[in-house]
Design an enzyme around this catalytic site. Structure first.
Site, PDB file in Angstrom:
ATOM      1  N   ARG A 108     -32.601   0.254  66.637  1.00 11.59           N
ATOM      2  CA  ARG A 108     -33.965   0.755  66.500  1.00 11.59           C
ATOM      3  C   ARG A 108     -34.705  -0.135  65.504  1.00 11.59           C
ATOM      4  O   ARG A 108     -34.095  -0.889  64.743  1.00 11.59           O
ATOM      5  CB  ARG A 108     -33.959   2.195  66.006  1.00 11.59           C
ATOM      6  CG  ARG A 108     -33.363   3.195  66.977  1.00 11.59           C
ATOM      7  CD  ARG A 108     -33.195   4.555  66.323  1.00 11.59           C
ATOM      8  NE  ARG A 108     -34.449   5.007  65.730  1.00 11.59           N
ATOM      9  CZ  ARG A 108     -34.540   5.880  64.724  1.00 11.59           C
ATOM     10  NH1 ARG A 108     -33.447   6.366  64.173  1.00 11.59           N
ATOM     11  NH2 ARG A 108     -35.722   6.255  64.268  1.00 11.59           N
ATOM     12  N   SER A 138     -36.747   0.794  62.921  1.00  5.04           N
ATOM     13  CA  SER A 138     -37.087   1.298  61.594  1.00  5.04           C
ATOM     14  C   SER A 138     -36.420   0.445  60.527  1.00  5.04           C
ATOM     15  O   SER A 138     -35.428  -0.255  60.770  1.00  5.04           O
ATOM     16  CB  SER A 138     -36.634   2.754  61.444  1.00  5.04           C
ATOM     17  OG  SER A 138     -35.226   2.834  61.342  1.00  5.04           O
ATOM     18  N   LYS A 163     -23.502   9.857  62.562  1.00  2.82           N
ATOM     19  CA  LYS A 163     -23.778  11.291  62.520  1.00  2.82           C
ATOM     20  C   LYS A 163     -24.842  11.715  63.524  1.00  2.82           C
ATOM     21  O   LYS A 163     -24.945  12.895  63.851  1.00  2.82           O
ATOM     22  CB  LYS A 163     -24.188  11.719  61.100  1.00  2.82           C
ATOM     23  CG  LYS A 163     -25.581  11.306  60.658  1.00  2.82           C
ATOM     24  CD  LYS A 163     -25.809  11.741  59.222  1.00  2.82           C
ATOM     25  CE  LYS A 163     -27.192  11.368  58.717  1.00  2.82           C
ATOM     26  NZ  LYS A 163     -28.245  12.146  59.369  1.00  2.82           N
ATOM     27  N   ASP A 164     -25.634  10.780  64.014  1.00  2.00           N
ATOM     28  CA  ASP A 164     -26.688  11.117  64.974  1.00  2.00           C
ATOM     29  C   ASP A 164     -26.272  10.877  66.417  1.00  2.00           C
ATOM     30  O   ASP A 164     -27.057  11.092  67.337  1.00  2.00           O
ATOM     31  CB  ASP A 164     -27.955  10.298  64.678  1.00  2.00           C
ATOM     32  CG  ASP A 164     -28.645  10.748  63.400  1.00  2.00           C
ATOM     33  OD1 ASP A 164     -28.435  11.903  62.987  1.00  2.00           O
ATOM     34  OD2 ASP A 164     -29.390   9.949  62.811  1.00  2.00           O
ATOM     35  N   THR A 209     -37.171  18.729  53.734  1.00  2.00           N
ATOM     36  CA  THR A 209     -36.033  18.276  54.519  1.00  2.00           C
ATOM     37  C   THR A 209     -36.265  18.646  55.979  1.00  2.00           C
ATOM     38  O   THR A 209     -36.890  19.661  56.269  1.00  2.00           O
ATOM     39  CB  THR A 209     -34.701  18.896  54.040  1.00  2.00           C
ATOM     40  OG1 THR A 209     -33.654  18.455  54.913  1.00  2.00           O
ATOM     41  CG2 THR A 209     -34.742  20.413  54.053  1.00  2.00           C
ATOM     42  N   SER A 265     -33.531  18.893  57.984  1.00  2.00           N
ATOM     43  CA  SER A 265     -32.170  19.240  58.390  1.00  2.00           C
ATOM     44  C   SER A 265     -31.891  20.730  58.257  1.00  2.00           C
ATOM     45  O   SER A 265     -31.991  21.283  57.148  1.00  2.00           O
ATOM     46  CB  SER A 265     -31.177  18.463  57.520  1.00  2.00           C
ATOM     47  OG  SER A 265     -29.914  19.080  57.522  1.00  2.00           O
ATOM     48  N   ARG A 291     -28.995  22.101  58.202  1.00  2.00           N
ATOM     49  CA  ARG A 291     -27.894  22.253  57.249  1.00  2.00           C
ATOM     50  C   ARG A 291     -28.398  22.211  55.817  1.00  2.00           C
ATOM     51  O   ARG A 291     -28.041  23.062  54.982  1.00  2.00           O
ATOM     52  CB  ARG A 291     -26.860  21.129  57.452  1.00  2.00           C
ATOM     53  CG  ARG A 291     -25.809  21.091  56.329  1.00  2.00           C
ATOM     54  CD  ARG A 291     -24.924  19.862  56.407  1.00  2.00           C
ATOM     55  NE  ARG A 291     -25.660  18.616  56.344  1.00  2.00           N
ATOM     56  CZ  ARG A 291     -26.082  18.040  55.221  1.00  2.00           C
ATOM     57  NH1 ARG A 291     -25.882  18.618  54.046  1.00  2.00           N
ATOM     58  NH2 ARG A 291     -26.727  16.888  55.249  1.00  2.00           N
ATOM     59  N   ARG A 292     -29.229  21.216  55.511  1.00  2.00           N
ATOM     60  CA  ARG A 292     -29.731  21.108  54.148  1.00  2.00           C
ATOM     61  C   ARG A 292     -30.605  22.308  53.786  1.00  2.00           C
ATOM     62  O   ARG A 292     -30.560  22.796  52.649  1.00  2.00           O
ATOM     63  CB  ARG A 292     -30.525  19.808  53.977  1.00  2.00           C
ATOM     64  CG  ARG A 292     -29.643  18.562  54.004  1.00  2.00           C
ATOM     65  CD  ARG A 292     -30.468  17.294  54.025  1.00  2.00           C
ATOM     66  NE  ARG A 292     -29.624  16.100  54.021  1.00  2.00           N
ATOM     67  CZ  ARG A 292     -29.968  14.942  54.554  1.00  2.00           C
ATOM     68  NH1 ARG A 292     -31.158  14.811  55.151  1.00  2.00           N
ATOM     69  NH2 ARG A 292     -29.152  13.922  54.521  1.00  2.00           N
ATOM     70  N   ARG A 346     -40.609  15.181  58.605  1.00  2.00           N
ATOM     71  CA  ARG A 346     -40.059  14.129  59.443  1.00  2.00           C
ATOM     72  C   ARG A 346     -40.703  12.819  59.016  1.00  2.00           C
ATOM     73  O   ARG A 346     -41.777  12.812  58.416  1.00  2.00           O
ATOM     74  CB  ARG A 346     -40.355  14.419  60.920  1.00  2.00           C
ATOM     75  CG  ARG A 346     -39.626  13.442  61.848  1.00  2.00           C
ATOM     76  CD  ARG A 346     -39.988  13.618  63.306  1.00  2.00           C
ATOM     77  NE  ARG A 346     -39.508  12.444  64.039  1.00  2.00           N
ATOM     78  CZ  ARG A 346     -39.894  12.115  65.240  1.00  2.00           C
ATOM     79  NH1 ARG A 346     -40.773  12.840  65.887  1.00  2.00           N
ATOM     80  NH2 ARG A 346     -39.416  11.042  65.824  1.00  2.00           N
ATOM     81  N   GLY A 347     -40.065  11.722  59.329  1.00  2.00           N
ATOM     82  CA  GLY A 347     -40.622  10.426  58.980  1.00  2.00           C
ATOM     83  C   GLY A 347     -39.562   9.538  58.366  1.00  2.00           C
ATOM     84  O   GLY A 347     -38.457   9.990  58.053  1.00  2.00           O
ATOM     85  N   ASN A 348     -39.902   8.265  58.172  1.00  2.00           N
ATOM     86  CA  ASN A 348     -38.926   7.356  57.597  1.00  2.00           C
ATOM     87  C   ASN A 348     -38.759   7.607  56.101  1.00  2.00           C
ATOM     88  O   ASN A 348     -39.455   8.443  55.509  1.00  2.00           O
ATOM     89  CB  ASN A 348     -39.302   5.896  57.892  1.00  2.00           C
ATOM     90  CG  ASN A 348     -40.639   5.512  57.297  1.00  2.00           C
ATOM     91  OD1 ASN A 348     -41.027   5.961  56.220  1.00  2.00           O
ATOM     92  ND2 ASN A 348     -41.360   4.642  57.983  1.00  2.00           N
ATOM     93  N   THR A 402     -41.861   7.173  53.877  1.00  2.00           N
ATOM     94  CA  THR A 402     -42.835   8.244  54.102  1.00  2.00           C
ATOM     95  C   THR A 402     -42.431   9.502  53.338  1.00  2.00           C
ATOM     96  O   THR A 402     -43.261  10.176  52.710  1.00  2.00           O
ATOM     97  CB  THR A 402     -42.947   8.561  55.599  1.00  2.00           C
ATOM     98  OG1 THR A 402     -43.437   7.405  56.283  1.00  2.00           O
ATOM     99  CG2 THR A 402     -43.895   9.720  55.855  1.00  2.00           C
ATOM    100  N   ARG A 403     -41.157   9.820  53.378  1.00  2.00           N
ATOM    101  CA  ARG A 403     -40.681  11.025  52.697  1.00  2.00           C
ATOM    102  C   ARG A 403     -40.786  10.882  51.181  1.00  2.00           C
ATOM    103  O   ARG A 403     -41.238  11.790  50.485  1.00  2.00           O
ATOM    104  CB  ARG A 403     -39.240  11.320  53.122  1.00  2.00           C
ATOM    105  CG  ARG A 403     -39.128  11.627  54.614  1.00  2.00           C
ATOM    106  CD  ARG A 403     -37.716  11.996  55.013  1.00  2.00           C
ATOM    107  NE  ARG A 403     -37.611  12.095  56.468  1.00  2.00           N
ATOM    108  CZ  ARG A 403     -36.724  12.835  57.113  1.00  2.00           C
ATOM    109  NH1 ARG A 403     -35.871  13.557  56.439  1.00  2.00           N
ATOM    110  NH2 ARG A 403     -36.693  12.864  58.426  1.00  2.00           N
ATOM    111  N   CYS A 439     -25.720  17.841  66.581  1.00  2.00           N
ATOM    112  CA  CYS A 439     -25.506  17.022  65.385  1.00  2.00           C
ATOM    113  C   CYS A 439     -26.258  17.557  64.185  1.00  2.00           C
ATOM    114  O   CYS A 439     -26.055  17.085  63.074  1.00  2.00           O
ATOM    115  CB  CYS A 439     -25.902  15.574  65.650  1.00  2.00           C
ATOM    116  SG  CYS A 439     -27.650  15.364  66.000  1.00  2.00           S
TER     117      CYS A 439
END
Length: 309
Positions: free
Chosen positions: A11, A13, A75-76, A119, A121, A123-124, A141-143, A146-147, A235
């Site tokens: 990808r 990114s 993990k993805d 987050t 996620s 899980r988080r 969401r975002g790279n 961005t976060r 996932c």
């Protein structure tokens, strides 16, 4: 005439190219950028079909012969194998921990009551709600940039007090200075195979990447992901897992959380390291979690996604 360099799909990114770049350097290959629907769309990952949308575009290019290998955040990657493709290598794992990045150097315990934490996620979110039920959790969401930018913005609609990200991604981007606390891996288990990469080739071409395979990392990642597969979980189901080797023994612990963090179940097993160790411990951990009611605690078939951040 010298052989053409290995074409390695990734990808586009910053994080994806950084992690694929380490593989390209090790294998003497060149990167080929592949764009997916997930990269083009601003819709939620759940509506797009989860993190598998990113893997799908890479796999299509690999099957079509456009590239010789592709690099995934392990993990993805969907747990079901894809006909015609094989995981040729799992390089040595980066730090598997989650990391808190907060304003003013704050930690999870020193964040003020009602602080906003971002987050994407499940899980988080469950773990944060369990540890600090007073926090306001914001779906983001975002790279990575961005976060992290939401900690510095003056826009009150976007400002956050903290975000939780994967330490591995921050390390690969040279952004560990943003971390204010690394969350203890035993008390805060992370996504199965977090910090690990998977190099995928067409079946029969595994020798192209086999030399960078790290057997201990592969076993740990396969054990952790084996729990997901046996629980038939996506996932990004609210599941944390931790596997490691010590003195010839493979250890695996996995926890399933209720989405609101109000409850959780944990199972731990170990096995002597052999060719079946990862499957063995994954089977026993998953069976025990099912037996004690994991399916009643969490939506294990949830089609959400924890991005490679």
């Amino acid at each position: 005439m010298s052989a053409a360099p290995l074409r390695i799909g990734t990808r586009g990114s910053a994080l994806a190219t950084a992690q694929a770049g380490t593989v390209a350097e090790a294998l003497g290959g060149e990167l080929v950028i592949i764009q997916s629907e997930g990269d083009r769309s601003t819709a939620s990952l759940a509506s797009l079909g989860g993190a598998g949308v990113f893997a799908a575009a890479l796999r299509e290019a690999l099957l079509a012969g456009e590239v010789d290998a592709v690099v995934h955040s392990y993990k993805d990657l969907p747990t079901a194998p894809m006909l015609g493709l094989s995981i040729a290598a799992v390089p040595r794992r980066e730090d598997p921990r989650d990391a808190l990045c907060a304003r003013d150097g704050l930690t999870l315990d020193t964040l003020p009551e009602g602080a906003t934490v971002g987050t994407g996620s499940p899980r988080r979110r469950a773990q944060l709600a369990r540890r600090r039920p007073d926090l306001v959790l914001v779906d983001i969401r975002g790279n990575v940039d961005t976060r992290l930018g939401r900690l510095r913005t003056d826009d009150p609609e976007r400002a956050l007090d903290a975000v939780v990200l994967a330490a591995a991604g921050l390390a690969r981007l040279g952004l560990l200075d943003a971390v204010t606390e690394f969350l203890d891996i035993d008390a805060w288990p992370t996504a199965p195979a977090q910090g690990a990469l998977a190099v995928e080739t067409r079946t029969g071409d595994e020798a192209l990447a086999r030399r960078i395979d790290h057997p201990a990392t592969r076993r740990a990642a396969e054990a952790e992901r084996g729990v997901l597969a046996r629980l038939e979980a996506g996932c990004a189901a609210p599941i944390g897992a931790r596997s490691f080797e010590e003195d010839g023994i493979l250890f695996l612990t996995a926890s399933v959380y209720s989405p609101d963090g109000s409850g959780h179940l944990t199972s731990s097993h170990a096995a002597a390291i052999d060719v079946d160790a990862a499957a063995d411990v994954a089977e026993r951990v998953a069976a025990e979690l099912i037996a004690v009611g994991a399916a009643d605690l969490a939506p294990l078939g949830a089609a959400a996604a924890e991005e490679d951040r």
